[in-house]
Write a protein that holds these residues in place. Structure first.
Motif, PDB file in Angstrom:
ATOM      1  N   ARG A 132      41.301  27.696  29.619  1.00 11.63           N
ATOM      2  CA  ARG A 132      41.030  26.176  29.227  1.00 11.63           C
ATOM      3  C   ARG A 132      41.086  25.387  30.593  1.00 11.63           C
ATOM      4  O   ARG A 132      40.363  24.639  30.804  1.00 11.63           O
ATOM      5  N   LEU A 133      42.187  25.897  31.779  1.00 15.22           N
ATOM      6  CA  LEU A 133      42.349  25.253  32.751  1.00 15.22           C
ATOM      7  C   LEU A 133      41.940  26.029  33.793  1.00 15.22           C
ATOM      8  O   LEU A 133      41.741  27.411  33.814  1.00 15.22           O
ATOM      9  N   LYS A 134      41.502  25.354  34.904  1.00 12.63           N
ATOM     10  CA  LYS A 134      41.028  25.940  36.121  1.00 12.63           C
ATOM     11  C   LYS A 134      42.220  26.405  36.849  1.00 12.63           C
ATOM     12  O   LYS A 134      42.992  25.637  37.368  1.00 12.63           O
ATOM     13  N   LEU A 135      42.799  27.631  36.962  1.00 13.07           N
ATOM     14  CA  LEU A 135      44.106  28.180  37.418  1.00 13.07           C
ATOM     15  C   LEU A 135      43.461  29.240  38.556  1.00 13.07           C
ATOM     16  O   LEU A 135      42.567  30.269  38.343  1.00 13.07           O
ATOM     17  N   PRO A 136      44.469  29.580  39.393  1.00 13.21           N
ATOM     18  CA  PRO A 136      44.304  30.846  40.109  1.00 13.21           C
ATOM     19  C   PRO A 136      44.467  31.811  39.338  1.00 13.21           C
ATOM     20  O   PRO A 136      45.432  31.807  38.234  1.00 13.21           O
ATOM     21  N   VAL A 137      44.008  33.109  39.483  1.00 14.50           N
ATOM     22  CA  VAL A 137      43.875  34.227  38.555  1.00 14.50           C
ATOM     23  C   VAL A 137      44.357  35.589  39.151  1.00 14.50           C
ATOM     24  O   VAL A 137      43.872  35.745  40.040  1.00 14.50           O
ATOM     25  N   LEU A 138      44.990  36.476  38.594  1.00 10.11           N
ATOM     26  CA  LEU A 138      45.437  37.677  38.394  1.00 10.11           C
ATOM     27  C   LEU A 138      44.828  38.325  37.614  1.00 10.11           C
ATOM     28  O   LEU A 138      45.165  38.457  36.292  1.00 10.11           O
ATOM     29  N   ALA A 139      43.510  39.013  37.626  1.00  9.33           N
ATOM     30  CA  ALA A 139      42.703  39.465  36.535  1.00  9.33           C
ATOM     31  C   ALA A 139      43.122  40.876  36.344  1.00  9.33           C
ATOM     32  O   ALA A 139      42.584  41.864  37.139  1.00  9.33           O
ATOM     33  N   LYS A 140      44.022  41.226  35.461  1.00 11.61           N
ATOM     34  CA  LYS A 140      44.392  42.790  35.190  1.00 11.61           C
ATOM     35  C   LYS A 140      45.114  42.906  33.977  1.00 11.61           C
ATOM     36  O   LYS A 140      45.804  42.035  33.286  1.00 11.61           O
ATOM     37  N   ASP A 141      45.135  44.058  33.325  1.00 13.46           N
ATOM     38  CA  ASP A 141      45.734  44.235  32.017  1.00 13.46           C
ATOM     39  C   ASP A 141      47.117  44.301  32.347  1.00 13.46           C
ATOM     40  O   ASP A 141      47.559  44.935  33.282  1.00 13.46           O
ATOM     41  N   LEU A 142      47.700  43.904  31.297  1.00 12.49           N
ATOM     42  CA  LEU A 142      49.521  44.014  31.493  1.00 12.49           C
ATOM     43  C   LEU A 142      49.952  45.207  31.732  1.00 12.49           C
ATOM     44  O   LEU A 142      50.882  45.430  32.515  1.00 12.49           O
TER      45      LEU A 142
END
Length: 209
Positions: A38-48
């Motif tokens: 919903r927010l524009k945030l820095p992302v770490l795109a990774k499965d837990l």
């Protein structure tokens, strides 16, 4: 503070992210599907389950708002254990978005909410697995963890009031006799705990006033 939020696309995670951003924290979403944010945030795109110690050591705090899919409720246990395994002996704090089912309903702490007669069977896989995950977490001494349980009614559409009362392991009710908390007020309580830790290696719970 640098805060990583696992499950930042969910109901609880998104509001926690919003609350933390509004207070000036550096928030990173740790998610598999950044397009759902919903927010524009820095992302770490990774499965837990693919996260490593190296992924998380730059954060001051990790918020675990992970919710597994139906029929995979056992991942409440395995996911939290994975986070404990990769955070042990680090300085990173772990705050867990917990469940209400494991809260006790009596002063003697002999009966949990999910053990009461009127607790619905369809809620039990989630509640029982979250309860077992908490029991295992309570044995951990080399991670700075905190586990926050909502009230019995966790309300997505209720307003943000900024007011709540705190308890420990017993289910709370407010002056109206209701055990409820809005997602927004829960987010306030969790970020308050991030900023001013009061429950290190403890579970606590909150209820609306």
């Amino acid at each position: 503070m640098k805060i990583g939020i696992i499950g930042a696309t969910g109901q609880a995670g998104s509001l926690i992210a919003e609350e933390a951003v509004q207070r000036g924290h550096q928030v990173t979403a740790i998610v598999r599907h950044p397009e759902k944010l919903r927010l524009k945030l820095p992302v770490l795109a990774k499965d837990l389950f693919a996260l490593t110690t190296a992924d998380l050591t730059d954060f001051d705090v990790i918020v675990d708002a992970f919710r597994p899919a139906n029929a995979h409720e056992d991942q409440h246990q395995t996911s939290l254990q994975h986070l404990v395994d990769i955070l042990h002996s680090t300085a990173v704090r772990l705050l867990v978005v917990g469940g209400a089912g494991s809260l006790f309903v009596d002063d003697a702490q002999t009966m949990r909410l999910y053990e009461t007669p009127n607790f619905k069977d369809e809620w039990k896989p989630t509640s029982v697995n979250m309860g077992k995950a908490l029991i295992n977490l309570q044995k951990v001494t080399d991670v700075q963890w905190t586990y926050l349980s909502p009230s019995a009614a966790f309300l997505a559409d209720a307003p943000r009031t900024g007011s709540y009362d705190i308890g420990q392991d017993r289910l709370l009710t407010n002056l109206a006799g209701k055990s409820e908390i809005s997602y927004a007020d829960f987010a306030i309580a969790l970020v308050d705990e991030i900023e001013k830790p009061q429950h290190k290696q403890q579970r606590f719970t909150v209820v609306s006033r």
